[in-house]
Design a protein around this motif. Structure first.
Motif, PDB file in Angstrom:
ATOM      1  N   ARG A  92      35.831  44.733  46.153  1.00 27.55           N
ATOM      2  CA  ARG A  92      36.889  43.767  46.434  1.00 27.55           C
ATOM      3  C   ARG A  92      37.461  43.140  45.170  1.00 27.55           C
ATOM      4  NH1 ARG A  92      34.959  39.894  51.239  1.00 27.55           N
ATOM      5  NH2 ARG A  92      37.175  39.278  51.056  1.00 27.55           N
ATOM      6  N   GLU A 116      31.553  35.582  57.108  1.00 24.58           N
ATOM      7  CA  GLU A 116      32.173  36.428  56.093  1.00 24.58           C
ATOM      8  C   GLU A 116      33.562  36.938  56.469  1.00 24.58           C
ATOM      9  OE1 GLU A 116      27.900  36.375  55.614  1.00 24.58           O
ATOM     10  OE2 GLU A 116      29.040  37.240  57.278  1.00 24.58           O
ATOM     11  N   SER A 146      30.752  42.154  52.835  1.00 25.99           N
ATOM     12  CA  SER A 146      30.117  41.121  52.014  1.00 25.99           C
ATOM     13  C   SER A 146      31.187  40.527  51.099  1.00 25.99           C
ATOM     14  CB  SER A 146      28.968  41.713  51.193  1.00 25.99           C
ATOM     15  OG  SER A 146      29.469  42.586  50.196  1.00 25.99           O
ATOM     16  N   GLN A 147      30.810  39.543  50.316  1.00 27.17           N
ATOM     17  CA  GLN A 147      31.756  38.946  49.375  1.00 27.17           C
ATOM     18  C   GLN A 147      32.198  39.942  48.315  1.00 27.17           C
ATOM     19  OE1 GLN A 147      33.133  35.923  49.419  1.00 27.17           O
ATOM     20  NE2 GLN A 147      32.045  35.225  51.242  1.00 27.17           N
ATOM     21  N   GLU A 148      31.345  40.910  48.000  1.00 23.40           N
ATOM     22  CA  GLU A 148      31.624  41.844  46.910  1.00 23.40           C
ATOM     23  C   GLU A 148      32.246  43.157  47.369  1.00 23.40           C
ATOM     24  OE1 GLU A 148      28.473  40.608  47.440  1.00 23.40           O
ATOM     25  OE2 GLU A 148      28.745  38.905  46.053  1.00 23.40           O
ATOM     26  N   ASP A 156      37.680  31.898  51.934  1.00 21.56           N
ATOM     27  CA  ASP A 156      37.459  33.131  51.182  1.00 21.56           C
ATOM     28  C   ASP A 156      36.893  34.243  52.054  1.00 21.56           C
ATOM     29  OD1 ASP A 156      34.952  32.105  51.618  1.00 21.56           O
ATOM     30  OD2 ASP A 156      34.301  32.186  49.515  1.00 21.56           O
ATOM     31  N   ARG A 157      36.957  34.059  53.368  1.00 19.54           N
ATOM     32  CA  ARG A 157      36.482  35.105  54.271  1.00 19.54           C
ATOM     33  C   ARG A 157      37.453  36.279  54.318  1.00 19.54           C
ATOM     34  NH1 ARG A 157      35.200  31.801  59.684  1.00 19.54           N
ATOM     35  NH2 ARG A 157      37.050  30.669  58.976  1.00 19.54           N
TER      36      ARG A 157
END
Length: 268
Positions: free
Chosen positions: A260, A105, A232-234, A142-143
């Motif tokens: 994000r 991540e 996290s991604q979000e 996308d990290r």
């Protein structure tokens, strides 16, 4: 999810010995993927202080990424300060002054902001900025791109220390290269927020996180603390963990969630 613990300004030599074991236990109980230390591991860069810092790091169960602070060069020994400023740091803490750590991540990149000639304010040279930008290159995907520096590139209004010369220009360049988060210390003040002198339209959605001092007796009116950062991604979830007293030890004091997608802090 990637879990980071962010410590700063340990200042061995001016530390609180009564907090050493509680801090070690609190960090290990969180089982982070990485412990980040944003400089000032020592008070005067003396060998015994470095040995104490190394013993502390050895007691941590997780990997450690560290960068030096202005107190980590031997200000009291001019010859060593000018010609071998990071000799003890490289020998006893880490040979790499610009370390890197990766998870699924996040990519975490250390920047050395210490200047042997500008002991207090530090420096962000073009070479240091280029190195950080290269490390945040296309391979990050996308990290989250996380930078670690001792000196903040933007100060909260309540602080009086001078920022790094050219801090705003350096900040614009680093955010332009894709930095999502910059971790720092130096001020002994806790702060989390967006950058005041940038726009999300131009530079993307990025935040700054300052840790106070995790061990030093020089607390400047604030408790000893450190940060737990969950990625996290979000979201970026940031929790301040502060020392209350010898009975309760380090406890979660406050938390903030950064969304994000919107580039805004929201209720956790």
């Amino acid at each position: 999810m990637t879990r980071l613990v962010h410590l700063s300004d340990l200042h061995f030599g001016k530390d609180r010995p009564d907090l050493l074991q509680p801090l070690t236990d609190a960090v290990n109980d969180l089982s982070p993927d990485l412990v980040v230390i944003s400089g000032d591991l020592t008070q005067r860069a003396r060998e015994r202080e470095y040995r104490a810092a190394a013993r502390f790091i050895d007691g941590l169960a997780s990997p450690v990424l560290s960068v030096p602070g202005n107190h980590d060069i031997p200000i009291h020994r001019p010859f060593r300060r000018f010609f071998r400023p990071w000799g003890s740091y490289r020998k006893m803490i880490a040979p790499d002054l610009t370390p890197r750590f990766e998870t699924d991540e996040a990519i975490v990149i250390g920047i050395n902001t210490v200047d042997r000639f500008r002991w207090q304010t530090g420096r962000m040279s073009r070479g240091r900025i280029r190195h950080a930008c290269a490390a945040m290159g296309d391979s990050a995907g996308d990290r989250a791109r996380i930078l670690v520096a001792h000196h903040p590139l933007e100060h909260p209004k309540r602080t009086k220390k001078k920022p790094i010369p050219g801090a705003q220009q350096a900040l614009h360049q680093l955010l332009g290269c894709g930095a999502d988060m910059i971790l720092s210390g130096h001020l002994h003040v806790w702060h989390t927020g967006t950058f005041a002198h940038t726009t999300t339209r131009e530079y993307g959605k990025a935040i700054q996180i300052h840790a106070g001092t995790s061990l030093s007796s020089r607390v400047r009116g604030e408790p000893n603390d450190f940060n737990l950062i969950e990625i996290s991604q979000e979201h970026f979830d940031i929790t301040r963990i502060s020392y209350e007293d010898e009975t309760t030890g380090f406890q979660r004091a406050e938390a903030r969630r950064f969304d994000r997608a919107s580039g805004m802090f929201v209720n956790a």
